[in-house]
Design a protein around this motif. Sequence first.
Motif, PDB file in Angstrom:
ATOM      1  N   ALA A 124      35.410 -50.222  -3.959  1.00 27.66           N
ATOM      2  CA  ALA A 124      36.058 -48.907  -4.028  1.00 27.66           C
ATOM      3  C   ALA A 124      35.318 -47.983  -4.984  1.00 27.66           C
ATOM      4  N   GLY A 125      34.854 -48.528  -6.115  1.00 25.79           N
ATOM      5  CA  GLY A 125      34.120 -47.710  -7.068  1.00 25.79           C
ATOM      6  C   GLY A 125      32.787 -47.225  -6.548  1.00 25.79           C
ATOM      7  N   LYS A 126      32.194 -47.959  -5.580  1.00 22.94           N
ATOM      8  CA  LYS A 126      30.902 -47.566  -5.006  1.00 22.94           C
ATOM      9  C   LYS A 126      31.043 -46.973  -3.607  1.00 22.94           C
ATOM     10  N   ASN A 127      32.292 -46.678  -3.204  1.00 21.11           N
ATOM     11  CA  ASN A 127      32.566 -46.067  -1.893  1.00 21.11           C
ATOM     12  C   ASN A 127      31.998 -46.907  -0.746  1.00 21.11           C
ATOM     13  N   LEU A 128      32.206 -48.205  -0.835  1.00 18.95           N
ATOM     14  CA  LEU A 128      31.740 -49.113   0.204  1.00 18.95           C
ATOM     15  C   LEU A 128      32.925 -49.647   0.995  1.00 18.95           C
ATOM     16  N   ALA A 129      32.719 -49.857   2.284  1.00 17.26           N
ATOM     17  CA  ALA A 129      33.751 -50.429   3.146  1.00 17.26           C
ATOM     18  C   ALA A 129      33.534 -51.936   3.233  1.00 17.26           C
ATOM     19  N   LEU A 130      34.538 -52.697   2.841  1.00 17.93           N
ATOM     20  CA  LEU A 130      34.434 -54.148   2.908  1.00 17.93           C
ATOM     21  C   LEU A 130      34.632 -54.629   4.345  1.00 17.93           C
ATOM     22  N   PRO A 131      33.995 -55.736   4.733  1.00 15.70           N
ATOM     23  CA  PRO A 131      34.271 -56.326   6.046  1.00 15.70           C
ATOM     24  C   PRO A 131      35.756 -56.659   6.194  1.00 15.70           C
ATOM     25  N   GLU A 132      36.236 -56.624   7.414  1.00 16.91           N
ATOM     26  CA  GLU A 132      37.655 -56.818   7.679  1.00 16.91           C
ATOM     27  C   GLU A 132      38.163 -58.156   7.140  1.00 16.91           C
ATOM     28  N   CYS A 133      37.326 -59.169   7.095  1.00 13.04           N
ATOM     29  CA  CYS A 133      37.772 -60.495   6.662  1.00 13.04           C
ATOM     30  C   CYS A 133      38.227 -60.517   5.208  1.00 13.04           C
ATOM     31  N   PHE A 134      37.851 -59.514   4.394  1.00 11.29           N
ATOM     32  CA  PHE A 134      38.269 -59.483   3.000  1.00 11.29           C
ATOM     33  C   PHE A 134      39.642 -58.843   2.799  1.00 11.29           C
ATOM     34  N   ASN A 135      40.259 -58.349   3.860  1.00 12.92           N
ATOM     35  CA  ASN A 135      41.588 -57.745   3.746  1.00 12.92           C
ATOM     36  C   ASN A 135      42.704 -58.772   3.878  1.00 12.92           C
ATOM     37  N   SER A 136      42.369 -60.021   4.188  1.00 14.38           N
ATOM     38  CA  SER A 136      43.343 -61.111   4.194  1.00 14.38           C
ATOM     39  C   SER A 136      42.622 -62.371   3.741  1.00 14.38           C
ATOM     40  N   PHE A 137      43.316 -63.231   3.029  1.00 13.47           N
ATOM     41  CA  PHE A 137      42.679 -64.433   2.501  1.00 13.47           C
ATOM     42  C   PHE A 137      43.752 -65.460   2.155  1.00 13.47           C
ATOM     43  N   PHE A 138      43.329 -66.696   2.016  1.00 14.45           N
ATOM     44  CA  PHE A 138      44.204 -67.768   1.572  1.00 14.45           C
ATOM     45  C   PHE A 138      43.897 -68.090   0.115  1.00 14.45           C
ATOM     46  N   LEU A 217      49.337 -85.120   4.673  1.00 15.81           N
ATOM     47  CA  LEU A 217      49.742 -83.739   4.401  1.00 15.81           C
ATOM     48  C   LEU A 217      49.765 -82.884   5.659  1.00 15.81           C
ATOM     49  N   CYS A 218      48.711 -82.987   6.492  1.00 17.82           N
ATOM     50  CA  CYS A 218      48.626 -82.242   7.764  1.00 17.82           C
ATOM     51  C   CYS A 218      48.960 -80.762   7.558  1.00 17.82           C
ATOM     52  N   HIS A 219      48.297 -80.157   6.576  1.00 20.41           N
ATOM     53  CA  HIS A 219      48.597 -78.766   6.216  1.00 20.41           C
ATOM     54  C   HIS A 219      48.117 -77.796   7.297  1.00 20.41           C
ATOM     55  N   THR A 220      48.858 -76.730   7.479  1.00 15.65           N
ATOM     56  CA  THR A 220      48.489 -75.664   8.413  1.00 15.65           C
ATOM     57  C   THR A 220      48.217 -74.390   7.627  1.00 15.65           C
ATOM     58  N   PHE A 221      47.049 -73.814   7.818  1.00 13.46           N
ATOM     59  CA  PHE A 221      46.688 -72.569   7.140  1.00 13.46           C
ATOM     60  C   PHE A 221      47.151 -71.390   7.991  1.00 13.46           C
ATOM     61  N   SER A 222      48.294 -70.840   7.634  1.00 16.91           N
ATOM     62  CA  SER A 222      48.853 -69.687   8.344  1.00 16.91           C
ATOM     63  C   SER A 222      49.465 -68.736   7.320  1.00 16.91           C
ATOM     64  N   ASN A 223      49.753 -67.514   7.749  1.00 16.87           N
ATOM     65  CA  ASN A 223      50.337 -66.482   6.878  1.00 16.87           C
ATOM     66  C   ASN A 223      49.497 -66.250   5.624  1.00 16.87           C
ATOM     67  N   PRO A 224      48.303 -65.701   5.777  1.00 18.47           N
ATOM     68  CA  PRO A 224      47.450 -65.468   4.600  1.00 18.47           C
ATOM     69  C   PRO A 224      47.967 -64.314   3.745  1.00 18.47           C
ATOM     70  N   GLU A 225      47.445 -64.218   2.546  1.00 20.75           N
ATOM     71  CA  GLU A 225      47.704 -63.078   1.653  1.00 20.75           C
ATOM     72  C   GLU A 225      47.080 -61.822   2.263  1.00 20.75           C
ATOM     73  N   ARG A 226      47.766 -60.689   2.067  1.00 22.56           N
ATOM     74  CA  ARG A 226      47.266 -59.428   2.623  1.00 22.56           C
ATOM     75  C   ARG A 226      46.919 -58.459   1.505  1.00 22.56           C
ATOM     76  N   VAL A 227      45.860 -57.711   1.713  1.00 22.54           N
ATOM     77  CA  VAL A 227      45.477 -56.642   0.797  1.00 22.54           C
ATOM     78  C   VAL A 227      45.801 -55.318   1.469  1.00 22.54           C
ATOM     79  N   THR A 228      46.658 -54.525   0.833  1.00 17.11           N
ATOM     80  CA  THR A 228      47.050 -53.236   1.398  1.00 17.11           C
ATOM     81  C   THR A 228      45.842 -52.317   1.472  1.00 17.11           C
ATOM     82  N   GLU A 229      45.575 -51.823   2.681  1.00 17.26           N
ATOM     83  CA  GLU A 229      44.404 -50.962   2.869  1.00 17.26           C
ATOM     84  C   GLU A 229      44.683 -49.505   2.544  1.00 17.26           C
ATOM     85  N   LYS A 230      45.944 -49.071   2.705  1.00 16.53           N
ATOM     86  CA  LYS A 230      46.275 -47.654   2.518  1.00 16.53           C
ATOM     87  C   LYS A 230      47.586 -47.546   1.766  1.00 16.53           C
TER      88      LYS A 230
END
Length: 737
Positions: A124-138, A217-230
């Motif tokens: 944000a400080g360098k006015n760069l657009a991050l790839p879409e994959c960085f807007n959600s993560f586990f 454990l048989c863990h399922t990776f679902s419902n990732p964290e979201r980063v608000t874009e706007k």
Amino acid sequence: MTAQVDYLAVLFTTTSGASGDLLGSDETELEQLVWQLVDLTNKKLGKVNEVLIRPEHSDLAEDCLGEREDSEESVSTVTGLEHALNLFHLRLTNEVNSLGTGTSVCVCTDGQLHIRQVLHPEAAGKNLALPECFNSFFDLRKEFRKHFPSADTKNLEVQKMAESLNVTVEPVAVLDPTAVLDPTAILDPTAVLSPVTAALQVQTMANIVLALLLEPLCHTFSNPERVTEKFESGTCSKMERVCDNTVIRARGLPWQSSDQDIARFFRGLNIAKGGAALCLNAQGRRNGEAMVRFISEEHRDMALQRHKHHMGNRYIEVYKATGEDFLKIAGGTSSEVALFLSREDQVIVRMRGLPFTATPDQVLAFFSQGEGPKEACPVSGDKDGILFVRFPDGRPTGDAFVLFASEENAQCALRKHKDILGKRYIELFKSTAAEVQQVLNRYTSAPLIAVAPAPLVSMLPSVSLLPSPGGVRDCLRLRGLPYTATIEDILAFLGEYTHDIRPHGVHMVVNQQGRPSGDCFIQMRSAERAFSASQRVHKQVMSGPGQAGKRGVNSRYVEVFPCSAEEMGLVLMGGSLSHTHVHTHTRTRSGTGLSPPPCKSRRLSPPSYSFPPVPSILPAEAAGLFPPIGQVLLSPRPLGPGQAYYPASTQLYMNYTAYYPSPPGSPNTIGYYPSSTPLPSPGGVVRMHGLAYKELLNTIQGYQYATEDGLVHAHANMHDHDPSRTLLTQPKEWVCI
């Protein structure tokens, strides 16, 4: 429940500064990206990839980076964050496509900081657009905690998770075969992590992911964290409950900043809807502060780590605040305002200085006319997109808010700034929903304590609250000083007139937060020298420390005016001087006016000047305090010679009520109740509503009492024969309520 993604890109970042729990808190640049792809369907690991980032204006160790790059194709060195992000996205996409078992991919990190505190803020400080994959993560810690609820997320590190799952790591070929993961290096915020350590960290995290996928454990990776874009604007009711642990106060904002600029500063953290509220001062102008509400305490804590990060060339201070503080600024009760702000995706423009006879049709015509750069800009919703601000009795205030459908239309409207409507020029500013609430609350809210001024005015003495116009003007008032200015800087600024200053005659004025206000009073030996100094140095430039008379960032021109000791005392006790005609009770004076003082008196520094004793001005017919506290009699007396404090001639200002919403540091509400019967003994009583203990001390200081007086306690029996002498305590030097 959302279906599990096909791939996880286990990611680890390092910066040139702090690491561990303080990662990203020092605003240093990203210097390393390390990741490894995990095939969740086939439970396989990809290769470890590494990108070393050379700062654009810095020399990195070329020999070290070149050696790493030649040793393996998966290690690359690029210049600048933009190239690193492009390379990351390219390699990740190619690797996913080559496997061919799915297309959905999500990032996985150890904690929140790598995404929220490093990548998003720097982009944000360098006015760069991050790839879409960085807007959600586990968050690997939170995924691990789903199976081990007793684990503390904040103190959970990769090594502990690996031990709990019996995970062992064998270094891949790109690493040193003898390399061992050192958990102390990861946890130490001051440690400089080597590229090998970061790669080992990623490899360990990838193996933890595989262990979570396997039985039992048989863990399922679902419902990732979201980063608000706007940032979403919205309204907040005063009846709404706001958690104290989700609010911060930002201070030092540029005056032209908007709620979108605040959201940009906190990029990566999720601000609640309508959670950015700019504070206004008593004149309705932005004071450089804002209240920000986040969706959780976790995001609030990360926001506090951005203390003294920069917005442009200014650093922003970030402090904890309460839900009550936020509601004072952003909360509202008007259904008309709620309806006006209910329209989504609207840009608000504030109009100031409207003729009192202005109509919605005139406002629409104002924005519909123009050619060239000041072309027509349609108002959203026609007349429904205009909100006039009025007093409680329906009189217009000259302010209005107008909605526009897009940012382009709003920018077009702002180009009409200071255009003429009727016979007045109109000021236009980009506004926010919180500002609408504050302005409407200021003008439409009833006072907290209804006080009828007529009985009080009739009981006041004939002495005016204004200083005598015939006083000797042997003092100087300096206005507009740099906030970093010291007494030595002021003496250097006055030059030859320094010899005409009385001993201990320089008085710096600070505000209620204890910070310099930019004002200073100087007592001179004669009125002639004071006048000569004001003529010589008025509007001369005062340089900041260490600039030796040169213009710099902290340089400002200083206004210098002659004034009297009475005027100096008036300002030091909370009043202000203006050059307008003011009617004070039955007297009319020109040349000096009084505006209502703040409730927290300004303080005198250094408090070492002796003022001559003068008769007290509080009459016996002053106000009385209502039960259950009882009546407390204060008998103000002049200070004896040699006492170092405020002048005893300073008045108590009656009937001051603040209608304006109270951002941090703005006035509380004071009400003075008139007494229906004369008091049995000399003195006077005031009710000071909403003041804290220390503020009461600041107000009452300077009024001595005799040994027969004392403090009245509320929880006690009253003397029937003399209520005024109920439960008198031992004598003290000063009267304190």
